[in-house]
Design a protein around this motif. Structure first.
Motif, short mmCIF file in Angstrom:
data_model
loop_
_atom_site.label_atom_id
_atom_site.label_comp_id
_atom_site.label_asym_id
_atom_site.label_seq_id
_atom_site.Cartn_x
_atom_site.Cartn_y
_atom_site.Cartn_z
N VAL A 178 70.04 80.08 13.53
CA VAL A 178 68.88 79.53 14.23
C VAL A 178 68.06 80.75 14.66
O VAL A 178 68.52 81.56 15.45
N THR A 179 66.86 80.89 14.08
CA THR A 179 66.10 82.12 14.31
C THR A 179 65.11 82.01 15.45
O THR A 179 64.67 83.03 15.98
N ASN A 180 64.75 80.79 15.85
CA ASN A 180 63.79 80.64 16.96
C ASN A 180 63.98 79.27 17.59
O ASN A 180 64.16 78.27 16.89
N ILE A 181 63.95 79.23 18.92
CA ILE A 181 63.97 77.97 19.67
C ILE A 181 62.89 78.07 20.73
O ILE A 181 62.86 79.03 21.50
N THR A 182 62.01 77.07 20.76
CA THR A 182 60.96 77.01 21.77
C THR A 182 61.13 75.73 22.58
O THR A 182 61.26 74.65 22.00
N PHE A 183 61.12 75.87 23.89
CA PHE A 183 61.22 74.72 24.78
C PHE A 183 59.83 74.33 25.25
O PHE A 183 59.05 75.19 25.67
N ILE A 184 59.52 73.05 25.18
CA ILE A 184 58.23 72.52 25.64
C ILE A 184 58.55 71.53 26.75
O ILE A 184 58.99 70.41 26.48
N ASP A 185 58.38 71.97 27.99
CA ASP A 185 58.71 71.14 29.15
C ASP A 185 57.45 70.51 29.72
O ASP A 185 56.43 71.17 29.87
N ASP A 186 57.54 69.23 30.05
CA ASP A 186 56.44 68.51 30.70
C ASP A 186 56.96 68.02 32.04
O ASP A 186 57.67 67.01 32.11
N PRO A 187 56.62 68.74 33.13
CA PRO A 187 57.14 68.36 34.43
C PRO A 187 56.61 67.02 34.93
O PRO A 187 57.26 66.35 35.74
N VAL A 188 55.45 66.60 34.46
CA VAL A 188 54.88 65.31 34.90
C VAL A 188 55.72 64.16 34.35
O VAL A 188 56.14 63.27 35.10
N SER A 189 55.97 64.17 33.04
CA SER A 189 56.76 63.08 32.46
C SER A 189 58.26 63.37 32.49
O SER A 189 59.06 62.53 32.12
N ARG A 190 58.60 64.59 32.94
CA ARG A 190 59.98 65.03 33.05
C ARG A 190 60.71 64.91 31.71
O ARG A 190 61.80 64.38 31.61
N THR A 191 60.05 65.44 30.69
CA THR A 191 60.64 65.43 29.35
C THR A 191 60.73 66.86 28.84
O THR A 191 60.03 67.76 29.31
N ARG A 192 61.59 67.03 27.88
CA ARG A 192 61.73 68.32 27.22
C ARG A 192 61.73 68.08 25.72
O ARG A 192 62.44 67.23 25.22
N LYS A 193 60.92 68.87 25.03
CA LYS A 193 60.91 68.87 23.58
C LYS A 193 61.32 70.26 23.14
O LYS A 193 61.10 71.24 23.86
N ILE A 194 61.92 70.32 21.97
CA ILE A 194 62.25 71.63 21.42
C ILE A 194 61.73 71.71 19.99
O ILE A 194 61.71 70.73 19.26
#
Length: 119
Positions: free
Chosen positions: A82-98
């Protein structure tokens, strides 16, 4: 490897036939399914899937979450690294995407965009 195509984790049927996928499309689907399956909640409680202990919730560590993702994906012999992992956090909806990039055993790379993790 060939597998049935899934859309929103349901089988895809077209013209009364099960749609099958292979190659990179199947590997991407397999990686997404691994990320969306909590460790221990898979078929017959197997140890497949990803530990969510560090992925969701208060006080989670992105470094420990990275380790858990890499551990889960390394069980697939087609994934070299796995060469790259990016976390996309949305504190309003309290979700996490990667989003992540994997290097296959043949050293080609695949990018998997925005897998939404659920609580």
């Amino acid at each position: 490897m060939k597998s049935p195509k899934l859309q929103d984790r349901d089988l895809v049927i077209e013209n009364n036939d099960l749609v099958m996928i292979d190659d990179d499309e199947e590997l991407i689907q397999s990686v997404k399914n691994t990320l969306l399956t909590r460790k221990g909640e898979g078929f017959l409680g197997s140890e497949d899937g990803t530990s969510y202990d560090n992925l969701l919730g208060k006080g989670t560590s992105q470094e420990e979450a990275r380790d858990d993702i890499i551990e889960a994906l390394s069980k697939d012999e087609r994934v070299g690294s796995v060469t790259n992992i990016t976390f996309i956090d949305d504190p309003v909806s309290r979700t996490r995407k990667i989003s992540l990039t994997i290097q296959k055993q043949d050293e080609t790379e695949l990018t998997i965009d925005e897998v939404e993790l659920n609580a």
